[in-house]
Motif scaffolding. Sequence first.
Motif, PDB file in Angstrom:
ATOM      1  N   SER A   1       0.903  -0.887  -0.541  1.00  0.00           N
ATOM      2  CA  SER A   1       0.167   0.150  -0.032  1.00  0.00           C
ATOM      3  C   SER A   1       0.793   1.125   0.120  1.00  0.00           C
ATOM      4  CB  SER A   1      -1.066  -0.092   1.055  1.00  0.00           C
ATOM      5  OG  SER A   1      -1.651   1.241   1.184  1.00  0.00           O
ATOM      6  N   TYR A   2      -0.020   1.946  -0.695  1.00  0.00           N
ATOM      7  CA  TYR A   2       1.813   3.774  -0.352  1.00  0.00           C
ATOM      8  C   TYR A   2       1.345   4.097   0.142  1.00  0.00           C
ATOM      9  CZ  TYR A   2       2.488   2.133  -5.532  1.00  0.00           C
ATOM     10  OH  TYR A   2       2.162   2.021  -6.674  1.00  0.00           O
ATOM     11  N   SER A   3       0.104   4.142   0.660  1.00  0.00           N
ATOM     12  CA  SER A   3      -0.207   5.291   2.073  1.00  0.00           C
ATOM     13  C   SER A   3      -0.963   4.364   3.476  1.00  0.00           C
ATOM     14  CB  SER A   3      -1.868   6.018   1.628  1.00  0.00           C
ATOM     15  OG  SER A   3      -2.601   5.053   1.429  1.00  0.00           O
ATOM     16  N   TYR A   4      -1.331   3.309   3.194  1.00  0.00           N
ATOM     17  CA  TYR A   4      -1.036   2.563   4.488  1.00  0.00           C
ATOM     18  C   TYR A   4       0.157   1.442   5.110  1.00  0.00           C
ATOM     19  CZ  TYR A   4      -3.418   0.128   8.103  1.00  0.00           C
ATOM     20  OH  TYR A   4      -3.577  -0.971   9.694  1.00  0.00           O
ATOM     21  N   PRO A   5       0.514   2.235   6.110  1.00  0.00           N
ATOM     22  CA  PRO A   5       1.828   0.878   6.575  1.00  0.00           C
ATOM     23  C   PRO A   5       1.434  -0.913   6.990  1.00  0.00           C
ATOM     24  CG  PRO A   5       1.411   2.498   8.115  1.00  0.00           C
ATOM     25  CD  PRO A   5       0.188   3.075   7.404  1.00  0.00           C
ATOM     26  N   ILE A   6       0.850  -1.483   5.890  1.00  0.00           N
ATOM     27  CA  ILE A   6       0.462  -2.873   5.589  1.00  0.00           C
ATOM     28  C   ILE A   6       1.089  -3.566   6.358  1.00  0.00           C
ATOM     29  CG2 ILE A   6       1.345  -3.067   2.990  1.00  0.00           C
ATOM     30  CD1 ILE A   6      -2.145  -3.931   4.905  1.00  0.00           C
ATOM     31  N   MET A   7       2.401  -3.328   6.643  1.00  0.00           N
ATOM     32  CA  MET A   7       3.400  -4.187   7.377  1.00  0.00           C
ATOM     33  C   MET A   7       3.031  -4.047   8.943  1.00  0.00           C
ATOM     34  SD  MET A   7       4.274  -0.943   6.817  1.00  0.00           S
ATOM     35  CE  MET A   7       5.286  -1.339   5.355  1.00  0.00           C
ATOM     36  N   ARG A   8       2.379  -3.720   9.517  1.00  0.00           N
ATOM     37  CA  ARG A   8       1.910  -3.514  10.778  1.00  0.00           C
ATOM     38  C   ARG A   8       0.657  -3.478  10.967  1.00  0.00           C
ATOM     39  NH1 ARG A   8       2.855   1.885  13.307  1.00  0.00           N
ATOM     40  NH2 ARG A   8       4.342   1.284  14.871  1.00  0.00           N
ATOM     41  N   GLY A   9      -0.084  -3.751  12.036  1.00  0.00           N
ATOM     42  CA  GLY A   9      -1.052  -4.423  12.975  1.00  0.00           C
ATOM     43  C   GLY A   9      -1.649  -2.901  12.472  1.00  0.00           C
ATOM     44  N   LEU A  10      -3.163  -2.417  12.470  1.00  0.00           N
ATOM     45  CA  LEU A  10      -3.790  -1.579  12.703  1.00  0.00           C
ATOM     46  C   LEU A  10      -3.677  -1.221  13.642  1.00  0.00           C
ATOM     47  CD1 LEU A  10      -6.244   0.893  11.864  1.00  0.00           C
ATOM     48  CD2 LEU A  10      -7.943  -0.979  12.778  1.00  0.00           C
TER      49      LEU A  10
ATOM     50  N   THR B   1      -0.701 -12.957  11.990  1.00  0.00           N
ATOM     51  CA  THR B   1      -2.103 -12.806  11.613  1.00  0.00           C
ATOM     52  C   THR B   1      -2.910 -11.547  11.855  1.00  0.00           C
ATOM     53  OG1 THR B   1      -1.980 -15.517  10.731  1.00  0.00           O
ATOM     54  CG2 THR B   1      -4.174 -14.712  10.109  1.00  0.00           C
ATOM     55  N   GLU B   2      -3.512 -10.717  10.995  1.00  0.00           N
ATOM     56  CA  GLU B   2      -4.900 -10.088  11.627  1.00  0.00           C
ATOM     57  C   GLU B   2      -6.149 -10.535  10.788  1.00  0.00           C
ATOM     58  OE1 GLU B   2      -4.132  -4.921  12.465  1.00  0.00           O
ATOM     59  OE2 GLU B   2      -3.532  -6.426  10.615  1.00  0.00           O
ATOM     60  N   GLN B   3      -7.045 -10.074  12.112  1.00  0.00           N
ATOM     61  CA  GLN B   3      -7.949 -10.105  11.406  1.00  0.00           C
ATOM     62  C   GLN B   3      -9.113  -8.695  12.059  1.00  0.00           C
ATOM     63  OE1 GLN B   3     -11.424 -13.252  12.422  1.00  0.00           O
ATOM     64  NE2 GLN B   3     -12.089 -11.979  13.828  1.00  0.00           N
ATOM     65  N   ILE B   4      -9.154  -7.947  10.824  1.00  0.00           N
ATOM     66  CA  ILE B   4      -9.717  -6.974  11.448  1.00  0.00           C
ATOM     67  C   ILE B   4     -11.555  -6.545  10.733  1.00  0.00           C
ATOM     68  CG2 ILE B   4      -9.930  -4.054  10.535  1.00  0.00           C
ATOM     69  CD1 ILE B   4      -7.521  -4.564   9.541  1.00  0.00           C
ATOM     70  N   VAL B   5     -12.049  -6.180  11.370  1.00  0.00           N
ATOM     71  CA  VAL B   5     -13.835  -6.176  11.282  1.00  0.00           C
ATOM     72  C   VAL B   5     -14.411  -5.166  11.325  1.00  0.00           C
ATOM     73  CG1 VAL B   5     -15.738  -7.840  11.832  1.00  0.00           C
ATOM     74  CG2 VAL B   5     -13.805  -8.527  11.915  1.00  0.00           C
ATOM     75  N   TYR B   6     -15.256  -4.235  10.847  1.00  0.00           N
ATOM     76  CA  TYR B   6     -16.054  -2.473  11.342  1.00  0.00           C
ATOM     77  C   TYR B   6     -16.781  -3.092  10.134  1.00  0.00           C
ATOM     78  CZ  TYR B   6     -13.180  -1.866   6.924  1.00  0.00           C
ATOM     79  OH  TYR B   6     -12.367  -1.488   6.048  1.00  0.00           O
ATOM     80  N   GLU B   7     -17.435  -2.533  10.692  1.00  0.00           N
ATOM     81  CA  GLU B   7     -19.651  -1.978   9.830  1.00  0.00           C
ATOM     82  C   GLU B   7     -19.262  -1.256   8.142  1.00  0.00           C
ATOM     83  OE1 GLU B   7     -23.766  -0.687  10.103  1.00  0.00           O
ATOM     84  OE2 GLU B   7     -22.264  -0.151  12.245  1.00  0.00           O
TER      85      GLU B   7
ATOM     86  N   SER C   1     -12.957  -4.678  15.583  1.00  0.00           N
ATOM     87  CA  SER C   1     -12.050  -5.318  15.722  1.00  0.00           C
ATOM     88  C   SER C   1     -11.224  -5.370  15.152  1.00  0.00           C
ATOM     89  CB  SER C   1     -13.027  -6.562  16.246  1.00  0.00           C
ATOM     90  OG  SER C   1     -12.318  -7.119  16.853  1.00  0.00           O
ATOM     91  N   SER C   2     -10.005  -5.530  15.806  1.00  0.00           N
ATOM     92  CA  SER C   2      -8.581  -6.614  15.413  1.00  0.00           C
ATOM     93  C   SER C   2      -7.600  -7.085  15.691  1.00  0.00           C
ATOM     94  CB  SER C   2      -7.762  -4.826  14.326  1.00  0.00           C
ATOM     95  OG  SER C   2      -6.782  -5.431  14.892  1.00  0.00           O
ATOM     96  N   VAL C   3      -7.671  -8.054  15.820  1.00  0.00           N
ATOM     97  CA  VAL C   3      -7.236  -9.458  16.522  1.00  0.00           C
ATOM     98  C   VAL C   3      -5.855 -10.154  15.871  1.00  0.00           C
ATOM     99  CG1 VAL C   3      -7.631 -11.589  17.070  1.00  0.00           C
ATOM    100  CG2 VAL C   3      -9.182  -9.444  17.201  1.00  0.00           C
ATOM    101  N   VAL C   4      -5.031 -10.053  16.439  1.00  0.00           N
ATOM    102  CA  VAL C   4      -3.826 -10.054  16.424  1.00  0.00           C
ATOM    103  C   VAL C   4      -2.920 -11.844  16.709  1.00  0.00           C
ATOM    104  CG1 VAL C   4      -1.015  -9.640  15.333  1.00  0.00           C
ATOM    105  CG2 VAL C   4      -2.952  -7.615  15.350  1.00  0.00           C
ATOM    106  N   GLN C   5      -2.646 -12.946  15.941  1.00  0.00           N
ATOM    107  CA  GLN C   5      -1.917 -13.387  16.656  1.00  0.00           C
ATOM    108  C   GLN C   5       0.042 -14.271  16.151  1.00  0.00           C
ATOM    109  OE1 GLN C   5      -4.564 -16.622  16.955  1.00  0.00           O
ATOM    110  NE2 GLN C   5      -3.659 -17.203  14.935  1.00  0.00           N
ATOM    111  N   ASN C   6       0.482 -14.261  16.207  1.00  0.00           N
ATOM    112  CA  ASN C   6       1.801 -14.877  15.476  1.00  0.00           C
ATOM    113  C   ASN C   6       1.322 -16.433  15.710  1.00  0.00           C
ATOM    114  OD1 ASN C   6       4.789 -15.727  16.114  1.00  0.00           O
ATOM    115  ND2 ASN C   6       4.532 -14.237  14.659  1.00  0.00           N
ATOM    116  N   ARG C   7       2.490 -17.060  14.948  1.00  0.00           N
ATOM    117  CA  ARG C   7       2.686 -18.445  14.609  1.00  0.00           C
ATOM    118  C   ARG C   7       3.706 -18.207  14.702  1.00  0.00           C
ATOM    119  NH1 ARG C   7       2.023 -22.905  10.147  1.00  0.00           N
ATOM    120  NH2 ARG C   7       4.110 -22.777  11.075  1.00  0.00           N
ATOM    121  N   GLY C   8       4.689 -19.487  14.844  1.00  0.00           N
ATOM    122  CA  GLY C   8       6.320 -19.908  13.913  1.00  0.00           C
ATOM    123  C   GLY C   8       6.638 -21.292  14.712  1.00  0.00           C
TER     124      GLY C   8
END
Length: 258
Positions: free
Chosen positions: A63-72, A164-170, A179-186
């Motif tokens: 994304s040019y304008s949103y830091p997509i590499m970081r969580g909300l 992994t990030e899950q973003i939910v909004y109206e 709602s923004s939920v982030v979890q990590n696996r490794g």
Amino acid sequence: MLIITEQRKIGEIFDHPVYQVTKTSMIELANSKSRSSFLNPRDENRYKKILNTLDLRKDFFFSYSYPIMRGLQKNLSDPQEGWSLYESTFVWNEFLTRQIRNCLRSTLWTVALVYGFFKQDKFAISGKDVMFTLIARRSRHYAGTRYLKRGVNEKGRVANDVETEQIVYEAVPMPTEVSSVVQNRGSIPLFWSQDTSKLNIKPDIILHEKDKNYEATKLHFENLRGRYGNPIIIFNLIKRVKDGNPCFVENLIRQYGS
């Protein structure tokens, strides 16, 4: 230089478009005079062929304008821009763009790519349109294919590290609740490996006595605390008991996790 020449919009986060790479082009920067000064033309051609095998059209987005590499949550609580964004674990081309960014002293000429998965869809719940976004970001550290990269390295980086990030909004112009939920696996943060034979469907875990003081494991959990804070909750996907003895991951969880 490998550049993106075409892109396709695959979604947006609060009016910030997110794109997928659809076409790339490789441009040679050297002219006839500088080409003759290469120390080893064979190495140059070899690396060029390797780079040509990379298909940026698969699983790369930006994304040019949103830091997509970081969580909300991080973008809202700790907004960053420019140089600091490339320090993220999930900027796949950080090293490839480092030299040109250092030479130009600017990030305007480079695009931070994320390697992973992006999917966005709209659906109705109780008469309301809801926007659902799923983002998976793969770490650029200690990356590799299954079975060939396992466990942790000396710097505390684990294999197959994915956020992994899950973003939910109206789905309205100005949503008031998000709602923004982030979890990590490794991979298990120990020095271990598995047999790579295709004949063995469920290869045993081979634990290496390489780090008796668990220094690399400590670095891994320190990195997680720096990224996500406390508490760290570990979900073990390995069998709890083998041959009547507790799995070694159980001991790891009791020592470092909650």
